[in-house]
Scaffold this active site. Structure first.
Site, short mmCIF file in Angstrom:
data_model
loop_
_atom_site.label_atom_id
_atom_site.label_comp_id
_atom_site.label_asym_id
_atom_site.label_seq_id
_atom_site.Cartn_x
_atom_site.Cartn_y
_atom_site.Cartn_z
N ILE A 168 0.86 -1.12 -0.04
CA ILE A 168 -0.01 0.00 -0.11
C ILE A 168 0.77 1.34 -0.05
O ILE A 168 1.74 1.26 0.84
CB ILE A 168 -0.85 0.20 1.36
N LYS A 169 0.66 2.07 -0.93
CA LYS A 169 1.39 3.33 -1.13
C LYS A 169 0.85 4.49 -0.12
O LYS A 169 -0.29 4.88 -0.37
CB LYS A 169 1.89 3.81 -2.72
N ILE A 170 1.95 4.96 0.56
CA ILE A 170 1.26 6.12 1.33
C ILE A 170 2.31 7.29 1.07
O ILE A 170 3.61 7.03 1.22
CB ILE A 170 1.42 5.67 2.72
#
Length: 367
Positions: free
Chosen positions: A137-139
């Site tokens: 998951i890209k944050i």
């Protein structure tokens, strides 16, 4: 299958080559995997291009609209399908490396870049929905999302931290990862992993403009050098932070180092060599994610050898020479972050607009 420079990159130097692109048919990734690609990164701009220029999404989109889905929900359905399909293709690599490689990255909504709590919620929701062991998951590494990263890691969700443009912010990202691991209640930390996406070419794009404004021979001589110098110093910080008592205590519980990932590796200035942001940044336990142009260039004429720390004193010299000339690294970092977040928001919004237009025309057809 014949060996390529990408196989050499991983087998000889311990750097994982990833592909910075995703579109349908996802099976187009198979020849790339055979040529040595070991993971995929996506972002709102990549999906905007894929969904707005390809007819491969039309059937699924039509069904979603006809079943009454809101536009943004339909967008996520399209994206999640691609991510799940890509995860399946990379799962053998994930399994062979015991969860160290073979990841596919999907970004939370760029509208949440200044929203700590909703970023945490979005990461949980996306992670649950994709439901694949090898999804990242890209944050974004915005000030508001640094606490989100800690929380999400503590929950056992693997994260690709994106839009890192400065050493100071990179250190905050490492600390968020370590804090998250320490706060985790998992007895085995080996299943939580992370990469820190440190952006390169965009740094030169901005700094080169500033150097041209200064205009002295010394300033002009430093063009095209800022990004890789800063990256080399980031690698030094990585080595320092992932050693010593604090790290060793986590490693005993199975924790894996958060790998540095070089992002924004395509060359924006045609005067520069086309592997400028790949070849000088090769080192163990790192990732280089390359869009088509950089990937094909490296496959064609890239040379493999450990370069990331081959000349640290030169990198330090360039970094401080730029400071002496009045280049403020913290300004560079915050300016690029603003531009990065803004450009992803624009991509996201413009894709939703074009999907809305598509939906309207479908409704007209079905009336």
């Amino acid at each position: 299958m014949k060996k390529t420079t990408l196989h050499d990159l991983y087998e000889k130097e311990g750097q994982s080559p990833w592909y910075d692109n995703l579109c349908r048919p996802v099976t187009d990734l198979i020849p790339l995997i055979e040529s040595g690609v070991r993971g995929v990164t996506s972002n709102p701009a990549i999906f905007q291009k894929a969904i707005s220029t390809s007819s491969a999404y039309n059937d699924q989109f039509r069904e979603l609209v006809q079943s009454g889905k809101e536009i943004e929900s339909a967008y996520w359905e399209l994206v999640v399908k691609d991510i799940q399909d890509a995860c399946k293709l990379f799962e053998p690599i994930y399994d062979q490396t015991d969860g160290a490689d073979g990841y596919v990255s999907v970004e939370v909504s760029p509208r949440l870049a200044d929203d700590t709590t909703n970023t945490i919620e979005a990461a949980k929701w996306l992670h649950q929905w994709v439901d694949r062991p090898n999804v990242y998951i890209k944050i974004p590494a915005t000030a508001a999302c640094i606490p989100s990263i800690k929380e999400v890691i503590a929950l056992g969700i693997s994260v690709n931290v994106t839009l890192i443009f400065s050493i100071a912010r990179y250190e905050a990202v490492i600390d968020a990862y370590l804090d998250g691991l320490e706060a985790s209640e998992l007895s085995d930390l080996s299943r939580v992993t992370s990469v820190a996406s440190f952006f390169v070419s965009r740094v030169d794009t901005l700094v080169d403009k500033m150097l041209e404004k200064i205009g002295s021979p010394q300033a002009l001589n430093l063009r095209g050098k800022a990004a890789n110098a800063q990256a080399a110093l980031a690698y030094q910080l990585y080595q320092k932070k992932f050693s010593g008592p604090r790290w060793e205590a986590l490693a005993k519980k199975g924790a894996k180092k958060q790998r540095l990932l070089w992002a924004s590796t395509s060359v924006k200035n045609p005067a520069y060599p086309d592997t400028l942001y790949v070849a000088p940044l090769i080192g163990p336990n790192t990732v280089s994610t390359m869009p088509d142009q950089a990937l094909q260039a490296f496959l064609d004429h890239g040379s493999v050898g450990r370069t990331i720390d081959s000349n640290v004193s030169e990198a330090e010299g360039i970094y401080s020479a730029l400071e002496h000339l009045g280049i403020d690294w913290s300004y560079v970092g915050s300016q690029l972050e603003l531009e990065g977040v803004d450009s992803f928001k624009k991509s996201f919004d413009s894709l939703l607009d074009s999907l809305q237009e598509k939906a309207n025309s479908l409704k007209l057809v079905s009336l």
